[in-house]
Structure formats: C-alpha cells, structure tokens
Write an enzyme that holds these catalytic residues in place. Sequence first.
Site, PDB file in Angstrom:
ATOM      1  N   ASP A 167       3.712 -10.863  -2.146  1.00 57.37           N
ATOM      2  CA  ASP A 167       4.351  -9.728  -1.482  1.00 57.37           C
ATOM      3  C   ASP A 167       4.066  -9.814   0.009  1.00 57.37           C
ATOM      4  O   ASP A 167       2.910  -9.905   0.422  1.00 57.37           O
ATOM      5  CB  ASP A 167       3.806  -8.408  -2.053  1.00 57.37           C
ATOM      6  N   TYR A 201       4.859  -8.300   4.089  1.00 59.25           N
ATOM      7  CA  TYR A 201       4.623  -7.018   4.769  1.00 59.25           C
ATOM      8  C   TYR A 201       5.442  -7.094   6.050  1.00 59.25           C
ATOM      9  O   TYR A 201       4.919  -7.002   7.137  1.00 59.25           O
ATOM     10  CB  TYR A 201       3.107  -6.923   5.049  1.00 59.25           C
ATOM     11  N   HIS A 209       7.604  -0.233   8.954  1.00 57.30           N
ATOM     12  CA  HIS A 209       6.644   0.143   7.907  1.00 57.30           C
ATOM     13  C   HIS A 209       5.210  -0.140   8.356  1.00 57.30           C
ATOM     14  O   HIS A 209       4.333   0.720   8.241  1.00 57.30           O
ATOM     15  CB  HIS A 209       6.945  -0.605   6.607  1.00 57.30           C
ATOM     16  N   ARG A 230      -4.826   3.996  11.076  1.00 57.39           N
ATOM     17  CA  ARG A 230      -5.713   3.379  12.048  1.00 57.39           C
ATOM     18  C   ARG A 230      -5.594   4.057  13.396  1.00 57.39           C
ATOM     19  O   ARG A 230      -6.178   5.103  13.620  1.00 57.39           O
ATOM     20  CB  ARG A 230      -5.466   1.860  12.112  1.00 57.39           C
ATOM     21  N   GLN A 242      -5.707   2.171  -3.642  1.00 55.65           N
ATOM     22  CA  GLN A 242      -5.534   1.154  -2.595  1.00 55.65           C
ATOM     23  C   GLN A 242      -6.447   1.430  -1.393  1.00 55.65           C
ATOM     24  O   GLN A 242      -7.079   0.525  -0.856  1.00 55.65           O
ATOM     25  CB  GLN A 242      -4.063   1.173  -2.147  1.00 55.65           C
ATOM     26  N   TYR A 257      -9.044  -1.711  -0.417  1.00 53.33           N
ATOM     27  CA  TYR A 257      -8.310  -2.785   0.276  1.00 53.33           C
ATOM     28  C   TYR A 257      -9.102  -3.499   1.366  1.00 53.33           C
ATOM     29  O   TYR A 257      -8.741  -4.617   1.749  1.00 53.33           O
ATOM     30  CB  TYR A 257      -6.954  -2.291   0.790  1.00 53.33           C
TER      31      TYR A 257
HETATM   32 MN    MN Z   1       4.623  -4.005  -1.083  1.00 53.40          MN
END
Ligand code: MN
Length: 411
Positions: free
Chosen positions: A129, A131, A136, A145, A243, A247
């Site tokens: 996947d 990014y 996004h 952040r 998550q 993460y």
């Molecule tokens: Mn994704």
Amino acid sequence: MSTFTIDPKLRSWIPYTDDTDFPIQNLPLGIFSVGDGSGRVGSVIGDQIIDLSCLPGLTEATGIPKSVLTKDTLNDLIALGRPVARSLRKYLAEVFSAQNQNRSSFVHCLLPIDQVKLHMPVHCGDYTDFYSSREHATNVGIMFRDPANALLPNWLHIPVGYHGRASSIVVSGTPIHRPSGQIVPKEGEAPVFAKSKQLDFELEMAFVLGKENKLGEPIPIEQTEDYIHGLLAFNDWSARDIQKWEYVPLGPFLGKNFGSTCSPWLVDLDALQPFRTKGPEQDPKPLDYLQQAGTHHYDIRLEVFLNGSRICRSNMKYLYWSMNQQLAHHTVNGCNMRVGDICASGTISGPDPDSYGSMLELAWKGTKPIRLSDGSTRVFLQDGDRLEIRAYAEGPGYRIGFGPCEGEILG
Ligand code: MN
C-alpha cells in the site's frame, strides 16, 4: 493497441444504458460461480456475465487454452501477457459487437449478473500500500504532527509505501468484522484491549501485476506499463485507534491487516487509455529513476457512499506519484514482483473538503461530524454501516466502471 475495442461508437447487441459500468469498451475480467459450482473466468457487458470458457472459437482466435478459463483465479490468464490480453479483448469486442449477425452461437454463454457469485479476481501473493496523495499525507500531517511541516522530508522524494497483508484482501460484498486490539484511551494512559472505536475506510485504487521481474532486476520506469495488467477499486479499512498506538516505529500493522476490500472486476489498462491525463507538477524534480515523460495519471472519478448517502467525491488524477513511479521505486532495489501482486495507491484525497478519502479527514479527527441522508451523523463507522466505493471513468456516452467495492461492518 487496437483502438477498435475502445472506440466510443462501438455498440453491443447486449442491451445496456449509458450509465452502466460495463459497456462493450470495458470488458473487465473477473471470477464467478453459479450455485455450488467452482469459480471460472468471466467478463461482463451491461448486466450479463460472459462465461469465457463457453465461447466457441475463443481458443482458436486467441491461443488461450480452455484450462486457463476454468481456474478460480485470473493469475494464469493474465500471465499470458499483454498481446494475448489484447487478442482476447478484440475477440470479445467482435463477438459482442452489434455488427455481429451470428449471435445465436454465443447467447447461451451469457448469464444475468444477479444469478452468479463474484469472487476475488486474483490470487494475491504480496500486497503493498502506497501513500501517494499529497493532500491526504498533508491532512494527516496537520492533524497528528505539525501543521507547519505537515509533509515529512522524504515524502516529495519517495513514493512512500508499506508491505501489507495479502491474506485478508476480500472481494466486494464480504462483511468486515470490527477489530479488537490495543488502544490507548487517553494520551499518556496505559493501553487497554478493546474493540476499535475509530473504524475508518480509505478510498484507494490498486494495480495488479500481470508480469514478473527477476529478483535483482529492477523494472525501469519506461517499462513499468508492461507489468501492470489493470486496476481494481480498493478500500484499505483502517482502525485509527489501533494504528495510532502501534505505528511508531515500523508503520501500520494490526490497524490495517484485518481486512481490505477490492472490486470484483479487474479493468484492463487498455480500456483506460482514453482517460490518461497529466498529474500534478512534481517539485522538487524526482531522482532520475523516477522521471518520466508524457501523461501517466488517470482521470477516474471516485465516489464513496455510506448507507446510501454520498460522503465523498474524489478522482484518481489527484495522486502525486503515478503507478509507474510507484512500481519503478518498488523494484529499484531488485525486489521481484509476481503475477497477481496488488499495489494500492494510498488514500486518494483531493483539494476540497468533500474530496477527502477517509472519515478521519472528512470529519476532521472527529470535530466535524458527517451528516447522512437519514439525519444521523458519523465521525467513524458504526456496526451495521454499509460503505461503498464507486469508481468510473467517463467518456462520450459511456463509462468504464469497476462495479461496487463495498462492505458492511459487523460488530
Ligand atoms: Mn491505505
């Protein structure tokens, strides 16, 4: 490529309306079964499934052995390569063209779509996947952040991605169980084991590998298209609370691997050629191995419906990194790709707040509840919610669609 198969004027003797996902120009591939029968290869025009293993003259016209068409995955078929895929598209376009007077030889190979079950189109050995939506990545950076430095320093140089879980990719219509896991109820507190309260979707598209490269041999960016058979619509379901705790430092794990949903139809890259378009300007200039000339993005409209209410409208063309750049980067170290591998784009958000491709962004971390047509509101998904992604490219008088990519949340 034969332009005959994508000619907007081409018409079929199978009736359909302009808004079908499956005009004769599409001819996607999928796996279907009838009753308790085993899976086999099909295509679709309008609301009619075409049983490829039944069509007289197909093997003679294309060289495709019948044994490949009675398998329950598309892997062996797409591994035959692009010239074979093109001869199959040409054969199907000729057989089902309105100009074909010999319809009686083929009509018994059609089945109404509501009488079949659709399955995972490919056996996926490895799933990645990316990014690759700047909007996004920026939105997530602002929320979690630093608004002043929303994008991490590597983002404009690398098509960032992670290796996901292939075993839990399911076909549209498969229910998704709400996952449990370690969740920190409040910043600074100890984790508890609980059901996720922040279940989300991610609006994505994915490409499927139709050709392998050898271990140690990168795919140069100019050759990447030879390796991409076609595209799927894709939902990378995400449990944000799981998550968030897990993460750092190694990235997504249990917040993602409980399920991903793909469309039942694999749309051939050839059917999407009329919809090629320019992507966003890339500044700074990527390193040499990621540079490419021409148009490598696709104008594919994306919509998300939650319990029937449309909550998002986006477009695949908003992606910053193209599929070519993703694949060139994925293999630049010699990583070998295999037929059936799936590479998803990452959440595709656009510039406007109604084009954000996740509930995290649409409801902006829970601060702007999404209103549905029944008057209820959501900040994340509830049990019983049904979420559907629709993807289609729109041409003059026809659209090339992927069929529904949907799932219901079970508690
Ligand atoms: Mn994704």
